[in-house]
Design a protein around this motif. Structure first.
Motif, mmCIF file in Angstrom:
data_model
loop_
_atom_site.group_PDB
_atom_site.id
_atom_site.type_symbol
_atom_site.label_atom_id
_atom_site.label_comp_id
_atom_site.label_asym_id
_atom_site.label_seq_id
_atom_site.Cartn_x
_atom_site.Cartn_y
_atom_site.Cartn_z
ATOM 1 N N ASP A 43 5.705 11.044 2.477
ATOM 2 C CA ASP A 43 4.127 11.150 2.484
ATOM 3 C C ASP A 43 4.009 12.226 1.695
ATOM 4 O O ASP A 43 3.632 13.357 2.165
ATOM 5 N N PHE A 44 4.020 12.253 0.466
ATOM 6 C CA PHE A 44 3.814 13.050 -0.740
ATOM 7 C C PHE A 44 2.408 12.974 -1.319
ATOM 8 O O PHE A 44 2.287 12.207 -2.111
ATOM 9 N N ASN A 45 1.323 13.588 -0.549
ATOM 10 C CA ASN A 45 -0.148 13.095 -0.777
ATOM 11 C C ASN A 45 -0.582 14.577 -1.688
ATOM 12 O O ASN A 45 0.185 15.346 -2.182
ATOM 13 N N TRP A 46 -1.941 14.635 -1.769
ATOM 14 C CA TRP A 46 -2.632 15.556 -2.678
ATOM 15 C C TRP A 46 -2.128 16.823 -2.311
ATOM 16 O O TRP A 46 -1.898 17.854 -2.966
ATOM 17 N N ALA A 90 3.606 10.023 -7.732
ATOM 18 C CA ALA A 90 4.550 10.169 -8.757
ATOM 19 C C ALA A 90 3.820 10.421 -10.056
ATOM 20 O O ALA A 90 4.063 11.308 -10.931
ATOM 21 N N ARG A 91 2.751 9.689 -10.268
ATOM 22 C CA ARG A 91 2.076 9.467 -11.451
ATOM 23 C C ARG A 91 1.337 11.243 -11.417
ATOM 24 O O ARG A 91 1.212 11.951 -12.594
ATOM 25 N N ALA A 92 0.737 11.500 -10.373
ATOM 26 C CA ALA A 92 -0.142 12.866 -10.343
ATOM 27 C C ALA A 92 0.904 14.080 -10.619
ATOM 28 O O ALA A 92 0.607 14.683 -10.940
ATOM 29 N N PHE A 93 1.983 13.925 -9.746
ATOM 30 C CA PHE A 93 3.097 15.037 -9.802
ATOM 31 C C PHE A 93 3.451 15.121 -11.281
ATOM 32 O O PHE A 93 3.501 16.141 -11.937
ATOM 33 N N ALA A 94 3.903 13.870 -11.977
ATOM 34 C CA ALA A 94 4.413 13.847 -13.345
ATOM 35 C C ALA A 94 3.352 14.606 -14.359
ATOM 36 O O ALA A 94 3.649 15.565 -15.190
ATOM 37 N N LYS A 141 -6.877 14.788 -11.997
ATOM 38 C CA LYS A 141 -7.368 13.603 -12.894
ATOM 39 C C LYS A 141 -6.515 12.544 -12.652
ATOM 40 O O LYS A 141 -7.344 11.249 -12.319
ATOM 41 N N GLU A 142 -5.204 12.491 -12.478
ATOM 42 C CA GLU A 142 -4.333 11.613 -12.546
ATOM 43 C C GLU A 142 -4.486 10.734 -10.733
ATOM 44 O O GLU A 142 -4.505 9.960 -10.731
ATOM 45 N N TRP A 143 -4.589 11.649 -10.001
ATOM 46 C CA TRP A 143 -4.600 11.371 -8.533
ATOM 47 C C TRP A 143 -6.017 10.798 -8.205
ATOM 48 O O TRP A 143 -6.100 9.703 -7.716
ATOM 49 N N GLU A 144 -7.298 11.231 -8.947
ATOM 50 C CA GLU A 144 -8.237 10.598 -8.747
ATOM 51 C C GLU A 144 -8.717 9.362 -9.544
ATOM 52 O O GLU A 144 -9.800 8.838 -9.300
ATOM 53 N N ALA A 145 -7.706 9.034 -10.416
ATOM 54 C CA ALA A 145 -7.702 7.847 -10.951
ATOM 55 C C ALA A 145 -8.138 6.306 -10.458
ATOM 56 O O ALA A 145 -8.380 5.357 -10.775
ATOM 57 N N GLU A 146 -7.631 6.514 -9.209
ATOM 58 C CA GLU A 146 -7.450 5.430 -8.219
ATOM 59 C C GLU A 146 -8.660 5.003 -7.754
ATOM 60 O O GLU A 146 -9.530 5.672 -7.159
ATOM 61 N N ARG A 158 0.884 -1.201 0.162
ATOM 62 C CA ARG A 158 0.078 -0.179 -0.148
ATOM 63 C C ARG A 158 0.846 1.172 -0.276
ATOM 64 O O ARG A 158 0.612 2.275 -0.634
ATOM 65 N N TRP A 159 1.825 1.214 0.652
ATOM 66 C CA TRP A 159 2.782 2.362 0.758
ATOM 67 C C TRP A 159 3.393 2.666 -0.530
ATOM 68 O O TRP A 159 3.521 3.851 -0.972
ATOM 69 N N PHE A 160 4.001 1.746 -1.076
ATOM 70 C CA PHE A 160 4.602 1.772 -2.605
ATOM 71 C C PHE A 160 3.464 2.145 -3.467
ATOM 72 O O PHE A 160 3.915 2.898 -4.556
ATOM 73 N N GLU A 161 2.219 1.626 -3.630
ATOM 74 C CA GLU A 161 1.130 2.281 -4.466
ATOM 75 C C GLU A 161 1.003 3.476 -4.174
ATOM 76 O O GLU A 161 0.778 4.289 -5.255
ATOM 77 N N THR A 162 0.902 4.055 -2.932
ATOM 78 C CA THR A 162 0.795 5.518 -2.596
ATOM 79 C C THR A 162 1.757 6.295 -3.158
ATOM 80 O O THR A 162 1.594 7.385 -3.934
#
Length: 135
Positions: A98-101, A29-33, A130-135, A20-24
């Motif tokens: 912990d790099f979240n929204w 990373a995807r959202a930031f990119a 959009k990328e952040w909410e894709a999960e 779960r930590w790695f998936e977060t």
């Protein structure tokens, strides 16, 4: 007395937490990119499969990014630069903690401000969200 399965169930739970930590981290990373690209930066690693979950490296089409890095430092963000032939050409920003929204928004907003006259519009927020909410 503990069951003989106790070590295995503990290990299984630990692996679930780790995954779960790695998936977060990958999600962040995807959202930031996505936000970085929408700001007009070019990712150093184009293929998502090969990108790091802990750091994103990018350049700007205008060339020298030292002014952008200096501006970010004045805001309290301390990006790393490139090394060797990439010195002055790329910015590296870490996001392995912990790099979240909220942190993504602050980092992208700071990049937006640091761009000054080089900036496009605010599509970077929509792209990252959009990328952040894709999960």
């Amino acid at each position: 007395p503990r069951s003989t399965l106790f070590p295995y169930t503990t290990l299984f739970r630990s692996n679930q937490r780790c995954e779960r930590w790695f998936e977060t981290r990958r999600r962040s990373a995807r959202a930031f990119a996505a936000g970085v690209e929408a700001l007009g930066f070019e990712l150093l690693v184009k293929e998502e499969t090969y990108r790091s979950s802990g750091v994103t490296a990018f350049s700007h089409p205008a060339g020298d990014v030292s002014i952008i890095s200096k501006s970010l430092k004045s805001m309290g963000l301390f990006p790393a630069g490139g090394q060797g032939e990439l010195k002055g050409k790329i910015i590296r920003m870490a996001h392995y903690h912990d790099f979240n929204w909220p942190e993504i928004s602050l980092a992208l907003g700071s990049l937006y401000a640091a761009l000054g006259n080089l900036r496009k519009d605010n599509a970077f927020v929509q792209a990252a969200l959009k990328e952040w909410e894709a999960e």
